[in-house]
Design a protein around this motif. Sequence first.
Motif, PDB file in Angstrom:
ATOM      1  N   GLU A   1       0.794  -1.244   0.000  1.00 52.22           N
ATOM      2  CA  GLU A   1       0.000   0.000   0.000  1.00 52.22           C
ATOM      3  C   GLU A   1       0.814   1.275   0.000  1.00 52.22           C
ATOM      4  OE1 GLU A   1      -2.734  -0.190   3.296  1.00 52.22           O
ATOM      5  OE2 GLU A   1      -4.134  -1.349   2.071  1.00 52.22           O
ATOM      6  N   LEU A   2       2.069   1.196   0.446  1.00 51.94           N
ATOM      7  CA  LEU A   2       2.822   2.437   0.633  1.00 51.94           C
ATOM      8  C   LEU A   2       3.879   2.645  -0.441  1.00 51.94           C
ATOM      9  CD1 LEU A   2       3.365   2.635   4.507  1.00 51.94           C
ATOM     10  CD2 LEU A   2       1.422   3.407   3.135  1.00 51.94           C
TER      11      LEU A   2
ATOM     12  N   ARG B   1       0.104   4.705  -5.667  1.00 49.72           N
ATOM     13  CA  ARG B   1      -0.956   5.108  -6.589  1.00 49.72           C
ATOM     14  C   ARG B   1      -2.158   4.154  -6.537  1.00 49.72           C
ATOM     15  NH1 ARG B   1      -1.098   7.928 -11.921  1.00 49.72           N
ATOM     16  NH2 ARG B   1      -3.008   7.192 -12.903  1.00 49.72           N
ATOM     17  N   ARG B   2      -1.874   2.874  -6.541  1.00 49.10           N
ATOM     18  CA  ARG B   2      -2.970   1.905  -6.553  1.00 49.10           C
ATOM     19  C   ARG B   2      -3.853   2.074  -5.316  1.00 49.10           C
ATOM     20  NH1 ARG B   2      -1.777  -4.288  -5.945  1.00 49.10           N
ATOM     21  NH2 ARG B   2      -0.138  -3.196  -4.849  1.00 49.10           N
ATOM     22  N   CYS B   3      -3.178   2.267  -4.165  1.00 48.54           N
ATOM     23  CA  CYS B   3      -3.930   2.367  -2.919  1.00 48.54           C
ATOM     24  C   CYS B   3      -4.717   3.674  -2.846  1.00 48.54           C
ATOM     25  CB  CYS B   3      -2.973   2.244  -1.740  1.00 48.54           C
ATOM     26  SG  CYS B   3      -3.844   2.201  -0.180  1.00 48.54           S
ATOM     27  N   ILE B   4      -4.107   4.797  -3.217  1.00 48.38           N
ATOM     28  CA  ILE B   4      -4.821   6.069  -3.108  1.00 48.38           C
ATOM     29  C   ILE B   4      -6.019   6.092  -4.077  1.00 48.38           C
ATOM     30  CG2 ILE B   4      -3.421   7.468  -4.729  1.00 48.38           C
ATOM     31  CD1 ILE B   4      -4.602   8.722  -1.306  1.00 48.38           C
ATOM     32  N   MET B   5      -5.886   5.395  -5.212  1.00 48.60           N
ATOM     33  CA  MET B   5      -7.013   5.320  -6.147  1.00 48.60           C
ATOM     34  C   MET B   5      -8.154   4.487  -5.555  1.00 48.60           C
ATOM     35  SD  MET B   5      -6.204   7.195  -8.603  1.00 48.60           S
ATOM     36  CE  MET B   5      -7.141   6.794 -10.055  1.00 48.60           C
ATOM     37  N   ARG B   6      -7.798   3.436  -4.856  1.00 49.68           N
ATOM     38  CA  ARG B   6      -8.828   2.632  -4.193  1.00 49.68           C
ATOM     39  C   ARG B   6      -9.499   3.454  -3.088  1.00 49.68           C
ATOM     40  NH1 ARG B   6      -8.442  -0.159   0.270  1.00 49.68           N
ATOM     41  NH2 ARG B   6      -6.177  -0.445   0.261  1.00 49.68           N
TER      42      ARG B   6
ATOM     43  N   ARG C   1      -5.166  16.267   8.856  1.00 45.19           N
ATOM     44  CA  ARG C   1      -5.792  15.478   9.915  1.00 45.19           C
ATOM     45  C   ARG C   1      -5.674  13.986   9.636  1.00 45.19           C
ATOM     46  NH1 ARG C   1     -11.269  19.059  10.949  1.00 45.19           N
ATOM     47  NH2 ARG C   1     -10.160  20.972  11.513  1.00 45.19           N
ATOM     48  N   PRO C   2      -5.805  13.184  10.687  1.00 43.89           N
ATOM     49  CA  PRO C   2      -5.677  11.731  10.492  1.00 43.89           C
ATOM     50  C   PRO C   2      -6.684  11.153   9.486  1.00 43.89           C
ATOM     51  CG  PRO C   2      -5.612  12.273  12.828  1.00 43.89           C
ATOM     52  CD  PRO C   2      -5.943  13.539  12.110  1.00 43.89           C
ATOM     53  N   VAL C   3      -7.838  11.778   9.332  1.00 44.61           N
ATOM     54  CA  VAL C   3      -8.823  11.252   8.372  1.00 44.61           C
ATOM     55  C   VAL C   3      -8.452  11.572   6.930  1.00 44.61           C
ATOM     56  CG1 VAL C   3     -10.839  11.274   9.890  1.00 44.61           C
ATOM     57  CG2 VAL C   3     -10.261  13.331   8.582  1.00 44.61           C
ATOM     58  N   ASP C   4      -7.577  12.541   6.738  1.00 47.41           N
ATOM     59  CA  ASP C   4      -7.180  12.909   5.382  1.00 47.41           C
ATOM     60  C   ASP C   4      -6.247  11.844   4.816  1.00 47.41           C
ATOM     61  OD1 ASP C   4      -8.592  15.240   5.919  1.00 47.41           O
ATOM     62  OD2 ASP C   4      -6.796  16.339   6.554  1.00 47.41           O
ATOM     63  N   ARG C   5      -6.363  11.577   3.519  1.00 46.18           N
ATOM     64  CA  ARG C   5      -5.546  10.533   2.892  1.00 46.18           C
ATOM     65  C   ARG C   5      -4.604  11.167   1.878  1.00 46.18           C
ATOM     66  NH1 ARG C   5      -6.246   6.864   6.382  1.00 46.18           N
ATOM     67  NH2 ARG C   5      -8.357   6.134   6.673  1.00 46.18           N
ATOM     68  N   PHE C   6      -3.344  10.744   1.952  1.00 46.47           N
ATOM     69  CA  PHE C   6      -2.331  11.379   1.116  1.00 46.47           C
ATOM     70  C   PHE C   6      -1.520  10.311   0.399  1.00 46.47           C
ATOM     71  CE2 PHE C   6       1.989  13.421   0.951  1.00 46.47           C
ATOM     72  CZ  PHE C   6       1.674  14.346  -0.030  1.00 46.47           C
ATOM     73  N   GLY C   7      -1.446  10.395  -0.916  1.00 46.52           N
ATOM     74  CA  GLY C   7      -0.728   9.364  -1.659  1.00 46.52           C
ATOM     75  C   GLY C   7       0.037   9.934  -2.838  1.00 46.52           C
TER      76      GLY C   7
ATOM     77  N   PHE D   1     -13.930  13.330 -11.367  1.00 47.36           N
ATOM     78  CA  PHE D   1     -13.491  14.065 -10.175  1.00 47.36           C
ATOM     79  C   PHE D   1     -11.999  14.428 -10.329  1.00 47.36           C
ATOM     80  CE2 PHE D   1     -13.760  13.619  -5.205  1.00 47.36           C
ATOM     81  CZ  PHE D   1     -13.787  14.998  -5.084  1.00 47.36           C
ATOM     82  N   LEU D   2     -11.199  13.414 -10.649  1.00 44.69           N
ATOM     83  CA  LEU D   2      -9.762  13.628 -10.833  1.00 44.69           C
ATOM     84  C   LEU D   2      -9.473  14.557 -12.002  1.00 44.69           C
ATOM     85  CD1 LEU D   2      -8.102  10.122 -10.390  1.00 44.69           C
ATOM     86  CD2 LEU D   2      -7.462  12.233  -9.216  1.00 44.69           C
ATOM     87  N   ALA D   3     -10.260  14.414 -13.064  1.00 40.35           N
ATOM     88  CA  ALA D   3     -10.014  15.231 -14.260  1.00 40.35           C
ATOM     89  C   ALA D   3     -10.213  16.706 -13.942  1.00 40.35           C
ATOM     90  CB  ALA D   3     -10.938  14.800 -15.402  1.00 40.35           C
ATOM     91  N   ARG D   4     -11.199  17.015 -13.071  1.00 38.39           N
ATOM     92  CA  ARG D   4     -11.404  18.422 -12.719  1.00 38.39           C
ATOM     93  C   ARG D   4     -10.269  18.946 -11.834  1.00 38.39           C
ATOM     94  NH1 ARG D   4     -15.478  19.487  -9.836  1.00 38.39           N
ATOM     95  NH2 ARG D   4     -16.198  17.373  -9.471  1.00 38.39           N
ATOM     96  N   ALA D   5      -9.787  18.105 -10.922  1.00 33.47           N
ATOM     97  CA  ALA D   5      -8.630  18.519 -10.108  1.00 33.47           C
ATOM     98  C   ALA D   5      -7.412  18.723 -11.005  1.00 33.47           C
ATOM     99  CB  ALA D   5      -8.339  17.466  -9.040  1.00 33.47           C
ATOM    100  N   ASP D   6      -7.284  17.855 -11.998  1.00 30.97           N
ATOM    101  CA  ASP D   6      -6.140  17.933 -12.909  1.00 30.97           C
ATOM    102  C   ASP D   6      -6.191  19.205 -13.752  1.00 30.97           C
ATOM    103  OD1 ASP D   6      -3.741  16.750 -13.873  1.00 30.97           O
ATOM    104  OD2 ASP D   6      -4.807  16.245 -15.723  1.00 30.97           O
TER     105      ASP D   6
END
Length: 165
Positions: free
Chosen positions: A6-7, A16-21, A75-81, A143-148
């Motif tokens: 995962e890391l 990448r695989r994990c953050i996408m999941r 915050r701990p709930v935020d996910r970063f990948g 969603f990702l395309a708009r961030a991109d």
Amino acid sequence: IEELAELDELTGSYNRRCIMRLLDEEIALARKAAKPCAIALIDLDWFKRINDAHGHPIGDEVLRTFAITVFANIRPVDRFGRYGGEEFLLLLPETEGDAAARILDRLRMIVADLDWGAFSPSMRVTISAGVAALRDNDNADTFLARADSALYSAKARGRNRIAAS
Ligand code: C2E
Ligand code: C2E
């Protein structure tokens, strides 16, 4: 075994695989709870120049230090990948778009203020980010395309800045 799967080895952030999941999961959770959700694609500005000027080991240290800095300021709930080379994805559950833009601007300023003197006296590191808030008809791709595309406009407008979709 879980960590290996995962890391990202270099930065300790999700790979990448994990953050996408996790992105799929956060979208599903936000829908189920009728809560907001925001994401940000973050890119280190001129990273290739850092690698070229200072060498890959220092480039790796920059990525590592950047990741540690982000972890210390979310915050701990935020996910970063790590999404790709010098591009990262931050998931902000239960966060509205305007709050997300403020969070990213906070991170942007913290990174811009880091002291890299230990690596090289002349070194400066900045980030650009594209922020998007989840819409009703979004899937992970839209969603990702708009961030991109927001990230693209942050870059086009001169870098070291945040743009929101
Ligand atoms: P944490 O939730 O893991 O947050 C880590 C760091 O992320 C915070 O360190 C801060 O730099 C940044 N951060 C997180 N949420 C916010 C926010 O809403 N606004 C701003 N400006 N920064 C934010 P910090 O400030 O040293 O706080 C350390 C820990 O203390 C936090 O860890 C949290 O557990 C707790 N904490 C601090 N302030 C509050 C608060 O107002 N309410 C609650 N519930 N907990 C707080
Ligand atoms: P703020 O810093 O202007 O943040 C406004 C809202 O943005 C927060 O409302 C929260 O919904 C969101 N937000 C800000 N930073 C983060 C983050 O790192 N992760 C996530 N997931 N969301 C974030 P909230 O929770 O009602 O907090 C209100 C205010 O309380 C914050 O305004 C800040 O002034 C303070 N605060 C709360 N938690 C912390 C903390 O851990 N550290 C610090 N320094 N301040 C905090």
